[in-house]
Write a protein that holds these residues in place. Structure first.
Motif, short mmCIF file in Angstrom:
data_model
loop_
_atom_site.label_atom_id
_atom_site.label_comp_id
_atom_site.label_asym_id
_atom_site.label_seq_id
_atom_site.Cartn_x
_atom_site.Cartn_y
_atom_site.Cartn_z
N GLU A 189 25.15 69.39 -2.70
CA GLU A 189 25.61 70.18 -1.56
C GLU A 189 26.58 69.38 -0.71
O GLU A 189 27.63 69.89 -0.28
CB GLU A 189 24.41 70.64 -0.74
N ALA A 190 26.25 68.11 -0.46
CA ALA A 190 27.13 67.25 0.34
C ALA A 190 28.46 67.03 -0.36
O ALA A 190 29.53 67.05 0.27
CB ALA A 190 26.43 65.92 0.60
N ALA A 191 28.41 66.84 -1.68
CA ALA A 191 29.65 66.62 -2.44
C ALA A 191 30.54 67.85 -2.41
O ALA A 191 31.76 67.75 -2.25
CB ALA A 191 29.31 66.24 -3.88
N LEU A 192 29.95 69.02 -2.55
CA LEU A 192 30.73 70.26 -2.56
C LEU A 192 31.34 70.55 -1.19
O LEU A 192 32.40 71.19 -1.11
CB LEU A 192 29.84 71.44 -2.97
N ASN A 193 30.70 70.09 -0.15
CA ASN A 193 31.18 70.38 1.20
C ASN A 193 32.07 69.29 1.77
O ASN A 193 32.58 69.43 2.88
CB ASN A 193 29.98 70.62 2.13
N ARG A 194 32.27 68.24 1.01
CA ARG A 194 33.09 67.14 1.49
C ARG A 194 34.54 67.61 1.69
O ARG A 194 35.19 68.08 0.76
CB ARG A 194 33.04 65.99 0.48
N GLY A 195 35.03 67.51 2.91
CA GLY A 195 36.40 67.88 3.21
C GLY A 195 36.66 69.37 3.31
O GLY A 195 37.81 69.80 3.41
N ARG A 196 35.60 70.18 3.28
CA ARG A 196 35.77 71.63 3.37
C ARG A 196 35.48 72.11 4.79
O ARG A 196 34.58 71.61 5.46
CB ARG A 196 34.81 72.34 2.40
#
Length: 262
Positions: A189-196
């Motif tokens: 979840e953290a990886a997918l939301n990085r920079g979004r």
């Protein structure tokens, strides 16, 4: 074939049924009736042993969360349509359950596979954020656009996410489950939301995958458990539709004409 050979052909450790005797996983059924909840019974039948009260409670929470998502879900829509075609409840339920494939109903199974891969990398010493990035990258390289268990076409934040994750966190704190799959899911979840700017949170498939994986169910059973859960909503919708008395309900209102593409 001899009687003994035929008996061995159908050999099973799940149940023993003889005249005046019904035994499930070695336990007489009369000892289970009135003493064992349905979630505990599912565990017993699939695993061969009894869960602790805390394990059964966590399993039942996940089963409750996946029961229904209205006619937006193809399985529910199909149940309601089939129920108006003059078939029985069993046929309506079977028609609906048969739509629970890879795209609708299979994401929980695939999410367990995803989390298992991350946990395996982390177990070799790779830092969890890096393990998540590597596994996500490998899935992307195989052409996977949408990671199973994350994001939702209807909800900006699935309302079932936080309550279930909260229960998993409590179970980790109490030593009921280890928490590795929970941490892997949060890392994804953290990886997918990085920079979004628009978040991609975990959905019901992801959070139930966490529960089932933490409780030790292998990936294919995540789909099977979802089918059991969703069957309750399917039954309720089919029964309601039968009571409304409509006939031959199509997927769209009769006033709407499909666009002709010829």
């Amino acid at each position: 074939m001899s009687d003994a050979a035929a008996a061995d052909w159908w050999g099973t450790a799940v149940s023993r049924i003889e005249p005046d005797h019904v035994e499930l996983r070695g336990i007489p059924v009369q000892d289970l009736i009135g003493t064992t909840g349905f979630g505990s019974m599912i565990w017993l039948m699939l695993r061969g042993g009894r869960p602790s009260d805390a394990q059964a409670s966590l399993l039942e929470a996940a089963l409750v969360a996946g029961v229904d998502h209205g006619p937006h879900a193809p399985s529910i829509a199909v149940a309601r349509m089939a129920a108006t075609c003059g078939v029985g409840l069993n046929n309506a339920m079977a028609s609906a359950i048969n739509t629970l494939g890879d795209s609708h109903g299979g994401a929980g199974q695939e999410c367990v596979v995803l989390l298992d891969e991350i946990c395996e990398r982390a177990a070799t010493g790779t830092a969890l954020p890096q393990a998540a990035d590597e596994v996500i990258g490998a899935w992307r390289a195989r052409g996977v656009k949408y990671l199973p268990g994350f994001g939702h076409r209807f909800h900006t934040r699935d309302p079932r996410r936080d309550p279930l994750l909260g229960l998993v966190e409590k179970a980790v704190a109490a030593g009921v489950v280890e928490g590795a799959h929970l941490q892997a899911a949060l890392a994804v979840e953290a990886a997918l939301n990085r920079g979004r700017s628009k978040p991609v949170p975990m959905n019901i498939d992801g959070v139930t995958a966490v529960v089932y994986a933490e409780l030790g169910f292998p990936a294919p059973l995540a789909r099977g458990l979802f089918v059991l859960s969703r069957s309750v909503g399917i039954l309720a919708h089919a029964w309601e539709e039968i009571g409304q008395g409509r006939r031959n309900k199509g997927p769209i209102p009769p006033s709407i004409r499909p666009t002709y593409l010829g």
